[in-house]
Design a protein around this motif. Structure first.
Motif, PDB file in Angstrom:
ATOM      1  N   ASP A 148       0.804  -1.210   0.000  1.00  0.00           N
ATOM      2  CA  ASP A 148       0.000   0.000   0.000  1.00  0.00           C
ATOM      3  C   ASP A 148       0.844   1.270   0.000  1.00  0.00           C
ATOM      4  N   ASP A 149       2.010   1.221   0.616  1.00  0.00           N
ATOM      5  CA  ASP A 149       2.827   2.422   0.750  1.00  0.00           C
ATOM      6  C   ASP A 149       3.934   2.424  -0.294  1.00  0.00           C
ATOM      7  N   PRO A 150       4.090   3.545  -0.992  1.00  0.00           N
ATOM      8  CA  PRO A 150       5.231   3.626  -1.914  1.00  0.00           C
ATOM      9  C   PRO A 150       6.530   3.725  -1.132  1.00  0.00           C
ATOM     10  N   VAL A 151       7.522   3.012  -1.597  1.00  0.00           N
ATOM     11  CA  VAL A 151       8.828   3.015  -0.952  1.00  0.00           C
ATOM     12  C   VAL A 151       9.783   3.760  -1.876  1.00  0.00           C
ATOM     13  N   GLY A 152      10.474   4.745  -1.340  1.00  0.00           N
ATOM     14  CA  GLY A 152      11.408   5.511  -2.146  1.00  0.00           C
ATOM     15  C   GLY A 152      11.602   6.895  -1.578  1.00  0.00           C
ATOM     16  N   SER A 153      12.315   7.709  -2.328  1.00  0.00           N
ATOM     17  CA  SER A 153      12.627   9.047  -1.853  1.00  0.00           C
ATOM     18  C   SER A 153      12.773   9.982  -3.051  1.00  0.00           C
ATOM     19  N   TRP A 154      11.753  10.829  -3.273  1.00  0.00           N
ATOM     20  CA  TRP A 154      11.833  11.784  -4.376  1.00  0.00           C
ATOM     21  C   TRP A 154      12.962  12.788  -4.190  1.00  0.00           C
ATOM     22  N   PRO A 155      13.259  13.267  -2.971  1.00  0.00           N
ATOM     23  CA  PRO A 155      14.399  14.191  -2.835  1.00  0.00           C
ATOM     24  C   PRO A 155      15.725  13.571  -3.279  1.00  0.00           C
ATOM     25  N   HIS A 156      15.891  12.272  -3.027  1.00  0.00           N
ATOM     26  CA  HIS A 156      17.116  11.606  -3.458  1.00  0.00           C
ATOM     27  C   HIS A 156      17.187  11.559  -4.985  1.00  0.00           C
ATOM     28  N   VAL A 157      16.068  11.270  -5.631  1.00  0.00           N
ATOM     29  CA  VAL A 157      16.017  11.246  -7.091  1.00  0.00           C
ATOM     30  C   VAL A 157      16.256  12.657  -7.633  1.00  0.00           C
ATOM     31  N   PHE A 158      15.686  13.650  -6.977  1.00  0.00           N
ATOM     32  CA  PHE A 158      15.878  15.031  -7.389  1.00  0.00           C
ATOM     33  C   PHE A 158      17.343  15.437  -7.293  1.00  0.00           C
ATOM     34  N   SER A 159      18.051  14.965  -6.265  1.00  0.00           N
ATOM     35  CA  SER A 159      19.474  15.295  -6.133  1.00  0.00           C
ATOM     36  C   SER A 159      20.280  14.732  -7.297  1.00  0.00           C
ATOM     37  N   TYR A 160      19.866  13.599  -7.814  1.00  0.00           N
ATOM     38  CA  TYR A 160      20.513  13.041  -9.005  1.00  0.00           C
ATOM     39  C   TYR A 160      20.342  13.982 -10.196  1.00  0.00           C
ATOM     40  N   PHE A 161      19.110  14.503 -10.356  1.00  0.00           N
ATOM     41  CA  PHE A 161      18.821  15.381 -11.485  1.00  0.00           C
ATOM     42  C   PHE A 161      19.376  16.797 -11.285  1.00  0.00           C
ATOM     43  N   VAL A 162      19.907  17.098 -10.119  1.00  0.00           N
ATOM     44  CA  VAL A 162      20.609  18.363  -9.898  1.00  0.00           C
ATOM     45  C   VAL A 162      22.108  18.175 -10.128  1.00  0.00           C
ATOM     46  N   PHE A 163      22.645  17.061  -9.653  1.00  0.00           N
ATOM     47  CA  PHE A 163      24.090  16.838  -9.719  1.00  0.00           C
ATOM     48  C   PHE A 163      24.569  16.635 -11.155  1.00  0.00           C
ATOM     49  N   PHE A 164      23.909  15.741 -11.899  1.00  0.00           N
ATOM     50  CA  PHE A 164      24.443  15.383 -13.211  1.00  0.00           C
ATOM     51  C   PHE A 164      24.314  16.471 -14.268  1.00  0.00           C
ATOM     52  N   PRO A 165      23.241  17.257 -14.333  1.00  0.00           N
ATOM     53  CA  PRO A 165      23.278  18.359 -15.304  1.00  0.00           C
ATOM     54  C   PRO A 165      24.358  19.390 -14.989  1.00  0.00           C
ATOM     55  N   SER A 166      24.603  19.648 -13.698  1.00  0.00           N
ATOM     56  CA  SER A 166      25.674  20.585 -13.351  1.00  0.00           C
ATOM     57  C   SER A 166      27.048  19.993 -13.693  1.00  0.00           C
ATOM     58  N   LEU A 167      27.230  18.699 -13.488  1.00  0.00           N
ATOM     59  CA  LEU A 167      28.487  18.053 -13.876  1.00  0.00           C
ATOM     60  C   LEU A 167      28.684  18.116 -15.382  1.00  0.00           C
ATOM     61  N   ASN A 168      27.621  17.829 -16.140  1.00  0.00           N
ATOM     62  CA  ASN A 168      27.716  17.866 -17.594  1.00  0.00           C
ATOM     63  C   ASN A 168      28.020  19.280 -18.079  1.00  0.00           C
ATOM     64  N   ALA A 169      27.423  20.278 -17.472  1.00  0.00           N
ATOM     65  CA  ALA A 169      27.695  21.666 -17.857  1.00  0.00           C
ATOM     66  C   ALA A 169      29.163  22.025 -17.574  1.00  0.00           C
ATOM     67  N   CYS A 170      29.667  21.577 -16.443  1.00  0.00           N
ATOM     68  CA  CYS A 170      31.082  21.845 -16.122  1.00  0.00           C
ATOM     69  C   CYS A 170      32.014  21.148 -17.099  1.00  0.00           C
ATOM     70  N   LEU A 171      31.700  19.906 -17.448  1.00  0.00           N
ATOM     71  CA  LEU A 171      32.540  19.179 -18.397  1.00  0.00           C
ATOM     72  C   LEU A 171      32.521  19.836 -19.768  1.00  0.00           C
ATOM     73  N   LEU A 172      31.348  20.270 -20.216  1.00  0.00           N
ATOM     74  CA  LEU A 172      31.260  20.932 -21.512  1.00  0.00           C
ATOM     75  C   LEU A 172      31.944  22.295 -21.496  1.00  0.00           C
ATOM     76  N   ALA A 173      31.852  22.990 -20.377  1.00  0.00           N
ATOM     77  CA  ALA A 173      32.519  24.291 -20.276  1.00  0.00           C
ATOM     78  C   ALA A 173      34.026  24.164 -20.278  1.00  0.00           C
ATOM     79  N   ALA A 174      34.525  23.074 -19.681  1.00  0.00           N
ATOM     80  CA  ALA A 174      35.984  22.871 -19.645  1.00  0.00           C
ATOM     81  C   ALA A 174      36.492  22.564 -21.033  1.00  0.00           C
TER      82      ALA A 174
END
Length: 174
Positions: A148-174
């Motif tokens: 009945d209860d969903p198991v998981g963590s949306w904030p953890h998933v959101f942190s993934y979608f914050v970290f990797f676009p910023s990493l990709n932007a840094c890699l492309l900028a370099a």
């Protein structure tokens, strides 16, 4: 030497060369990975239990797409900064393995040996650099008596979608 002279006399700009390399790497990783997504998308259409989890399914597809983009950016970064192809490939695979697997190994070690330590929750939050951890933290709820209860963590998933676009932007900028 001839390749260097050809590159120096070409009318193609360096940005066009870089974007071509990025799109080529992205094409390879996304086409190969999309073969794995077809069963998931078919399951969304055919299995009624998944209809209540469409946001979760979109999160899974987003994780896969962001992972494909990240691997292409890391490969592009390595191919630009290293002269030898072998060095570039080894560096790319090493960085990808460290980004994707090292946080999971650190989390397992901390959960196993330092369960009551105040550092363990911090290490658990650092698993946001792993697409595997992000996929495991996507909440899934099934309308069945057993789950009945969903198991998981949306904030953890959101942190993934914050970290990797910023990493990709840094890699492309370099």
């Amino acid at each position: 030497r001839e390749t260097l002279e050809l590159l120096l006399t070409t009318i193609i700009s360096p940005w066009q060369i870089l974007w071509g390399k990025l799109l080529s790497g992205l094409r390879v990783s996304s086409v190969l990975t999309s073969f794995l997504l077809w069963p998931l998308l078919l399951a969304c259409i055919m299995v009624p239990y998944f209809w209540s989890n469409l946001l979760s399914i979109l999160a899974y597809v987003g994780i896969v797409a962001m992972t494909c983009l990240t691997t292409a950016c890391v490969a592009l970064f390595s191919s630009v900064f290293f002269k030898k192809t072998a060095t570039s490939l080894m560096t790319t695979y090493l960085v990808i393995v460290l980004l994707f697997c090292a946080p999971l190994a650190m989390n397992f070690f901390a959960d196993t040996f330092f369960t009551n330590s105040p550092v363990t929750p911090v290490i658990r939050s650092l698993t946001g650099t792993s697409p595997f951890a992000a996929a495991f933290f996507v909440p899934l709820g099934f309308n069945t008596p057993a789950m009945d209860d969903p198991v998981g963590s949306w904030p953890h998933v959101f942190s993934y979608f914050v970290f990797f676009p910023s990493l990709n932007a840094c890699l492309l900028a370099a």
